[in-house]
Enzyme design. Sequence first.
Site, mmCIF file in Angstrom:
data_model
loop_
_atom_site.group_PDB
_atom_site.id
_atom_site.type_symbol
_atom_site.label_atom_id
_atom_site.label_comp_id
_atom_site.label_asym_id
_atom_site.label_seq_id
_atom_site.Cartn_x
_atom_site.Cartn_y
_atom_site.Cartn_z
ATOM 1 N N ASP A 7 0.537 -1.347 0.222
ATOM 2 C CA ASP A 7 -0.013 0.128 0.470
ATOM 3 C C ASP A 7 0.878 1.289 0.269
ATOM 4 O O ASP A 7 1.780 0.531 0.168
ATOM 5 C CB ASP A 7 -1.186 -0.092 1.209
ATOM 6 N N ASP A 9 0.463 5.265 1.755
ATOM 7 C CA ASP A 9 -0.321 5.651 2.569
ATOM 8 C C ASP A 9 0.111 5.281 3.936
ATOM 9 O O ASP A 9 -0.992 3.630 4.127
ATOM 10 C CB ASP A 9 -1.504 6.476 3.161
ATOM 11 N N ASP A 162 -1.934 -1.087 5.913
ATOM 12 C CA ASP A 162 -2.343 -0.086 7.406
ATOM 13 C C ASP A 162 -3.085 -0.031 7.447
ATOM 14 O O ASP A 162 -3.411 0.573 9.082
ATOM 15 C CB ASP A 162 -1.231 1.082 7.082
#
Length: 213
Positions: A7, A9, A162
């Site tokens: 991913d 961010d 995250d």
Amino acid sequence: MRALLFDLDGTLANTDRLHEQAWLETLRFYGIEGDHHFYQTQISGGLNPEIVRRLLPQLSEAEGEAFIARKERRFRELAQDLRALPGLDALLAWARRKKLLTGLVTNAPHENARHVTQALGLSFDVVVLAEELAAGKPDPLPYRVALERLDLGAQEALAFEDSPAGVKAAVGAGIPTIGLTTGHPPEALKAAGAFLLIADFTDPQLWKYLERS
């Protein structure tokens, strides 16, 4: 294992609080006062158009696009001194030595993905942007597209995410997924399907797992 999928961010760099600030500042112009809990539960991990339609249903499509452009410009203004999450460079160097493929799979818009990867000096074998697909995370489609472009089976990849939405997307595509606790409660990532939780890429648990893979 033949590939690592990331991913953007909160995974490559700890940008989540910058997005939070940009969202809350921009929403304030429309009378919405949010906080960290509001951001985590109503915004984080989602697709921009869906978020705007839900939070600001009174906006026309053109007004919604202008809102998103304004928010993302503010994010890029804030994200001028980005640093990779600790251990990321070592992990990518390890992947190169092992001749593993790498991929970026993100809900972030193109300009943000370009801004962050250039700031960090990163490149990937494949970049999948949810805004170019029929569905974004938590739908598994972005990860399925990444696997297809890399010609891999799900069990040949390892994903790093995250957010609960991101974990659900990767796990939904059948990919073993490690959760980074940079922005969301560990229990939420675990409930979404992450088999291992780490604070960053220096975590000894990660390297123990990689050595066995």
